[in-house]
Design a protein around this motif. Structure first.
Motif, mmCIF file in Angstrom:
data_model
loop_
_atom_site.group_PDB
_atom_site.id
_atom_site.type_symbol
_atom_site.label_atom_id
_atom_site.label_comp_id
_atom_site.label_asym_id
_atom_site.label_seq_id
_atom_site.Cartn_x
_atom_site.Cartn_y
_atom_site.Cartn_z
ATOM 1 N N VAL A 21 0.826 -1.207 0.000
ATOM 2 C CA VAL A 21 0.000 0.000 0.000
ATOM 3 C C VAL A 21 0.867 1.266 0.000
ATOM 4 O O VAL A 21 0.604 2.216 -0.749
ATOM 5 N N ARG B 233 0.715 4.300 -2.642
ATOM 6 C CA ARG B 233 -0.027 5.464 -2.185
ATOM 7 C C ARG B 233 0.829 6.530 -1.499
ATOM 8 O O ARG B 233 0.342 7.620 -1.236
ATOM 9 N N PHE C 56 0.519 2.707 8.243
ATOM 10 C CA PHE C 56 -0.376 1.823 7.488
ATOM 11 C C PHE C 56 -0.516 0.460 8.166
ATOM 12 O O PHE C 56 -1.600 -0.130 8.144
ATOM 13 N N LYS D 122 -3.324 0.274 10.617
ATOM 14 C CA LYS D 122 -4.710 0.306 10.138
ATOM 15 C C LYS D 122 -5.337 -1.078 10.251
ATOM 16 O O LYS D 122 -4.631 -2.092 10.314
ATOM 17 N N GLU E 34 -8.815 -3.202 5.921
ATOM 18 C CA GLU E 34 -8.682 -1.978 5.138
ATOM 19 C C GLU E 34 -7.463 -2.054 4.220
ATOM 20 O O GLU E 34 -7.521 -1.624 3.055
ATOM 21 N N LEU E 35 -6.382 -2.594 4.713
ATOM 22 C CA LEU E 35 -5.187 -2.758 3.874
ATOM 23 C C LEU E 35 -5.478 -3.657 2.676
ATOM 24 O O LEU E 35 -5.076 -3.357 1.542
ATOM 25 N N GLN F 124 -8.318 -4.191 1.243
ATOM 26 C CA GLN F 124 -9.187 -3.485 0.300
ATOM 27 C C GLN F 124 -8.401 -2.455 -0.503
ATOM 28 O O GLN F 124 -8.662 -2.267 -1.705
ATOM 29 N N LEU F 125 -7.441 -1.784 0.122
ATOM 30 C CA LEU F 125 -6.614 -0.815 -0.595
ATOM 31 C C LEU F 125 -5.773 -1.502 -1.668
ATOM 32 O O LEU F 125 -5.554 -0.950 -2.750
ATOM 33 N N THR G 161 -8.301 -2.432 -4.589
ATOM 34 C CA THR G 161 -8.793 -1.309 -5.385
ATOM 35 C C THR G 161 -7.677 -0.618 -6.144
ATOM 36 O O THR G 161 -7.940 0.111 -7.109
ATOM 37 N N PRO H 92 -4.304 5.325 -6.077
ATOM 38 C CA PRO H 92 -5.232 6.446 -6.191
ATOM 39 C C PRO H 92 -5.336 6.957 -7.622
ATOM 40 O O PRO H 92 -4.516 6.630 -8.481
#
Length: 211
Positions: free
Chosen positions: A40, A44, A68, A71, A75-76, A78-79, A82, A85
């Motif tokens: 991540v 990002r 990170f 977190k 959530e990691l 999912q990042l 996806t 950015p």
């Protein structure tokens, strides 16, 4: 149409999710949560990810990794799924494919091969050829720290010189396995080594392979 990078991204995300945040990996000192945070941050936080090449930025990278990793694990994951950015250069298909195919393949194997019951993936010829093409371009970069001469050889006889020097060790295997070896995962790669016995031992022990 799915690209190799996109496919390997989803495989990595699924595997990280299945193994949970505390599973071992082949990355020394990292559990699956740390590896997920690394992926991540790389996509990002380019300001921090630059420390992977510029040592002076190390503290910035360490801080970003800590943030990170703290977190929620879901959530990691999912990042990772996806992707980068909106305005990231990784959004461009050519850059994503060139930069992430190897990255995600290697990290998927970092998780898979750290488990006691792992078995080799069966990769089709098209993907093996794609990995070989990338390995040919990056071999000298990955092999620059080798303590011996290093030649990577496919079973069909195609070769690439990763490091010039003597004595020479020739490593033979499928591109996927050669890639892992050249990336510093020597003990986990299914390859055959030919050359001077002491040189082979040095090559197996070195931590200077990879990027």
């Amino acid at each position: 149409m799915s690209t190799f990078a996109q496919r390997e991204r989803l495989l990595l995300a699924d595997l990280l999710e299945a193994e949970g945040p505390e599973a071992p990996t082949l990355c020394e000192g990292w559990r699956t949560r740390d590896l997920a945070a690394h992926v991540v941050v790389r996509e990002r936080r380019p300001d921090a990810a630059a420390a992977m090449l510029i040592k002076q930025l190390g503290p910035r990278l360490d801080k970003a990794m800590e943030e990170f990793a703290a977190k929620p694990y879901e959530e990691l994951i999912q990042l990772i799924r996806t992707g980068p950015p909106r305005f990231s250069p990784f959004q461009l298909k050519q850059i994503d494919e060139a930069s992430n195919t190897i990255e995600f393949y290697v990290h998927t194997e970092d998780v898979r091969r750290a488990q006691p019951d792992w078995t080799p993936r069966e990769l089709d010829r098209v993907f093996q050829d794609a990995l070989w093409s990338r390995l040919e371009r990056a071999a000298r970069l990955m092999g620059r720290g080798a303590p011996t001469g290093l030649v990577l050889r496919r079973p069909d006889g195609q070769t690439v010189v990763a490091h010039r020097g003597t004595p020479v060790v020739t490593v033979t295997g499928d591109p996927s396995e050669l890639l892992l070896f050249a990336y510093g995962r020597q003990s986990a790669a299914k390859v055959e080594l030919d050359g001077d016995k002491d040189a082979i031992a040095k090559l197996h022990e070195t931590k200077q392979l990879g990027i």
